[in-house]
Design an enzyme around this catalytic site. Structure first.
Site, PDB file in Angstrom:
ATOM      1  N   TYR A 113      32.416  50.641  11.262  1.00  0.00           N
ATOM      2  CA  TYR A 113      30.996  50.593  10.893  1.00  0.00           C
ATOM      3  C   TYR A 113      30.841  50.829   9.394  1.00  0.00           C
ATOM      4  O   TYR A 113      30.148  50.083   8.690  1.00  0.00           O
ATOM      5  CB  TYR A 113      30.223  51.637  11.698  1.00  0.00           C
ATOM      6  N   ASP A 147      17.261  37.092  17.698  1.00  0.00           N
ATOM      7  CA  ASP A 147      18.110  38.112  18.330  1.00  0.00           C
ATOM      8  C   ASP A 147      18.919  37.446  19.444  1.00  0.00           C
ATOM      9  O   ASP A 147      18.526  36.402  19.968  1.00  0.00           O
ATOM     10  CB  ASP A 147      17.227  39.223  18.924  1.00  0.00           C
ATOM     11  N   ASP A 193      22.792  34.368  17.679  1.00  0.00           N
ATOM     12  CA  ASP A 193      23.945  35.261  17.545  1.00  0.00           C
ATOM     13  C   ASP A 193      24.369  35.156  16.090  1.00  0.00           C
ATOM     14  O   ASP A 193      24.885  34.123  15.656  1.00  0.00           O
ATOM     15  CB  ASP A 193      25.077  34.822  18.478  1.00  0.00           C
TER      16      ASP A 193
HETATM   17  N1  LIG Z   1      19.833  53.540  14.023  1.00  0.00           N
HETATM   18  C1  LIG Z   1      20.467  54.096  12.993  1.00  0.00           C
HETATM   19  O1  LIG Z   1      20.754  55.309  12.964  1.00  0.00           O
HETATM   20  C2  LIG Z   1      20.851  53.243  11.797  1.00  0.00           C
HETATM   21  C3  LIG Z   1      21.172  53.881  10.594  1.00  0.00           C
HETATM   22  C4  LIG Z   1      21.529  53.134   9.493  1.00  0.00           C
HETATM   23  C5  LIG Z   1      21.556  51.747   9.590  1.00  0.00           C
HETATM   24  N2  LIG Z   1      21.227  51.135  10.773  1.00  0.00           N
HETATM   25  C6  LIG Z   1      21.295  49.676  10.829  1.00  0.00           C
HETATM   26  O2  LIG Z   1      20.008  49.165  11.076  1.00  0.00           O
HETATM   27  C7  LIG Z   1      20.123  47.906  11.743  1.00  0.00           C
HETATM   28  C8  LIG Z   1      19.212  47.899  12.952  1.00  0.00           C
HETATM   29  O3  LIG Z   1      19.645  48.894  13.840  1.00  0.00           O
HETATM   30  P1  LIG Z   1      18.673  49.584  14.906  1.00  0.00           P
HETATM   31  O4  LIG Z   1      18.779  51.026  14.688  1.00  0.00           O
HETATM   32  O5  LIG Z   1      17.349  48.937  14.892  1.00  0.00           O
HETATM   33  O6  LIG Z   1      19.494  49.241  16.242  1.00  0.00           O
HETATM   34  P2  LIG Z   1      19.031  48.555  17.603  1.00  0.00           P
HETATM   35  O7  LIG Z   1      20.211  48.673  18.496  1.00  0.00           O
HETATM   36  O8  LIG Z   1      17.732  49.105  18.051  1.00  0.00           O
HETATM   37  O9  LIG Z   1      18.797  47.027  17.185  1.00  0.00           O
HETATM   38  C9  LIG Z   1      19.844  46.161  16.862  1.00  0.00           C
HETATM   39  C10 LIG Z   1      19.452  44.762  17.299  1.00  0.00           C
HETATM   40  O10 LIG Z   1      20.508  43.860  16.899  1.00  0.00           O
HETATM   41  C11 LIG Z   1      20.674  42.927  17.962  1.00  0.00           C
HETATM   42  N3  LIG Z   1      22.001  42.329  17.899  1.00  0.00           N
HETATM   43  C12 LIG Z   1      23.193  42.890  18.184  1.00  0.00           C
HETATM   44  N4  LIG Z   1      24.186  41.992  18.027  1.00  0.00           N
HETATM   45  C13 LIG Z   1      23.600  40.831  17.612  1.00  0.00           C
HETATM   46  C14 LIG Z   1      24.086  39.544  17.281  1.00  0.00           C
HETATM   47  N5  LIG Z   1      25.401  39.245  17.351  1.00  0.00           N
HETATM   48  N6  LIG Z   1      23.202  38.599  16.887  1.00  0.00           N
HETATM   49  C15 LIG Z   1      21.875  38.878  16.841  1.00  0.00           C
HETATM   50  N7  LIG Z   1      21.345  40.069  17.156  1.00  0.00           N
HETATM   51  C16 LIG Z   1      22.205  41.039  17.539  1.00  0.00           C
HETATM   52  C17 LIG Z   1      20.462  43.735  19.234  1.00  0.00           C
HETATM   53  O11 LIG Z   1      20.188  42.903  20.352  1.00  0.00           O
HETATM   54  C18 LIG Z   1      19.284  44.615  18.829  1.00  0.00           C
HETATM   55  O12 LIG Z   1      18.045  43.992  19.116  1.00  0.00           O
HETATM   56  C19 LIG Z   1      21.615  47.742  12.085  1.00  0.00           C
HETATM   57  O13 LIG Z   1      22.206  46.880  11.141  1.00  0.00           O
HETATM   58  C20 LIG Z   1      22.153  49.142  11.956  1.00  0.00           C
HETATM   59  O14 LIG Z   1      23.525  49.156  11.647  1.00  0.00           O
HETATM   60  C21 LIG Z   1      20.862  51.851  11.874  1.00  0.00           C
END
Ligand SMILES: NC(=O)c1ccc[n+]([C@@H]2O[C@H](COP(=O)([O-])OP(=O)(O)OC[C@H]3O[C@@H](n4cnc5c(N)ncnc54)[C@H](O)[C@@H]3O)[C@@H](O)[C@H]2O)c1
Length: 260
Positions: free
Chosen positions: A152, A36, A59
């Protein structure tokens, strides 16, 4: 579901679905690389695990970071079996009001980040010779459009098709390596925090979202992690190129008005 000996690299491992996934994979015996940009968060994730685990600063939009992260994984554990491309960001905006800077930033993380992860994991998995499972986290927004989340939705649609192309490539050139995508509905994670601020309370936001989900609630990170474990395991050995929808029925059909 047993994953003993296997090594899993989970991006976005500091938070939300990624953190729950690291824990769920470790519970089945996998050794974990939590990757992360948020190093403190990734360290927190591995501290909570019983299995051998490391945190790496990654990243996902930077190819040099990927090369270093995969090398560190192989140096530490000698193999890579499971890649979960979970890192992601959300930016709201319609086609008319989204800045190109925000478009580029989002595509770099959600789509290019997933591309780079797959590109560099596949040779490492092939080299290790144990097959592999790649799980790309898309969204229901990668299957249908979203008027106010144009970047998105485009990024997640890209992940859907990228996954299918990778699955076909692996079937021909890297037998034993599978690639599938997961499409969650709303998940109650940190990603929803900025949206929650627009409501009088988080509970009010979640209740509104739940009305759109036939199952009657939004998903938890654990709901998604459990499906990721299945796709990582041999139980899904005949699945590749699949889009696995985890949405409580949200995309199953239109709201019905055919009876009183
Ligand atoms: N939460 C929702 O409603 C939802 C729904 C559908 C899909 N998703 C997808 O699920 C995945 C996880 O989301 P989440 O809900 O756990 O969100 P979250 O914000 O809790 O976690 C996302 C993580 O990605 C990390 N991150 C961001 N940019 C980064 C980069 N450039 N390099 C490395 N790490 C990076 C952040 O630090 C964070 O730890 C994402 O791809 C999101 O699009 C989420």
């Amino acid at each position: 579901m047993h994953l003993g000996d296997r090594v899993a690299l989970v991006t976005g491992g500091a938070s939300g679905i990624g953190r729950a996934t690291a824990a769920a994979l470790a519970q089945e015996g996998a050794r974990i690389v939590a990757a992360d940009v948020n190093d403190a968060g990734a360290q927190g994730t591995i501290r909570a695990l019983d299995q051998d685990a490391i945190a790496v600063v990654l990243d996902v939009s930077d190819e040099k970071h990927w090369i270093a992260a995969i090398a560190e994984t192989i140096e530490k554990f000698g193999r890579l079996d499971i890649l979960v491309n979970c890192a992601g960001i959300g930016v709201s905006g319609s086609i008319e009001d989204l800045d190109v800077e925000d478009w580029n930033r989002l595509l770099a993380v959600n789509l290019t980040g997933t591309f780079l992860g797959c590109k560099h994991a596949i040779p490492a998995m092939r080299e290790a010779g144990n097959g592999g499972s790649i799980i790309n986290i898309s969204s229901i927004a990668g299957l249908v459009g979203g008027e106010d989340i144009v970047a998105y939705s485009a990024s997640k649609g890209g992940v859907t098709m990228l996954t299918k192309s990778i699955a076909l490539h692996c079937a021909q050139h890297a037998p034993g390596i599978r690639c599938n995508s997961i499409h969650p509905t709303y998940v109650d994670s940190e990603m929803l925090d900025p949206i929650a601020e627009m409501f009088s309370s988080r509970a009010e936001m979640l209740a509104g979202m739940a009305e759109l989900v036939p199952a009657g609630r939004v998903a938890t990170p654990q709901d998604i992690a459990d499906v990721i474990v299945f796709l990582a395991s041999d139980g899904s050995r005949m699945m590749t190129g699949s889009q696995v929808v985890v949405d409580g029925g949200q995309l199953a059909g239109l709201p019905s008005r055919h009876s009183g």
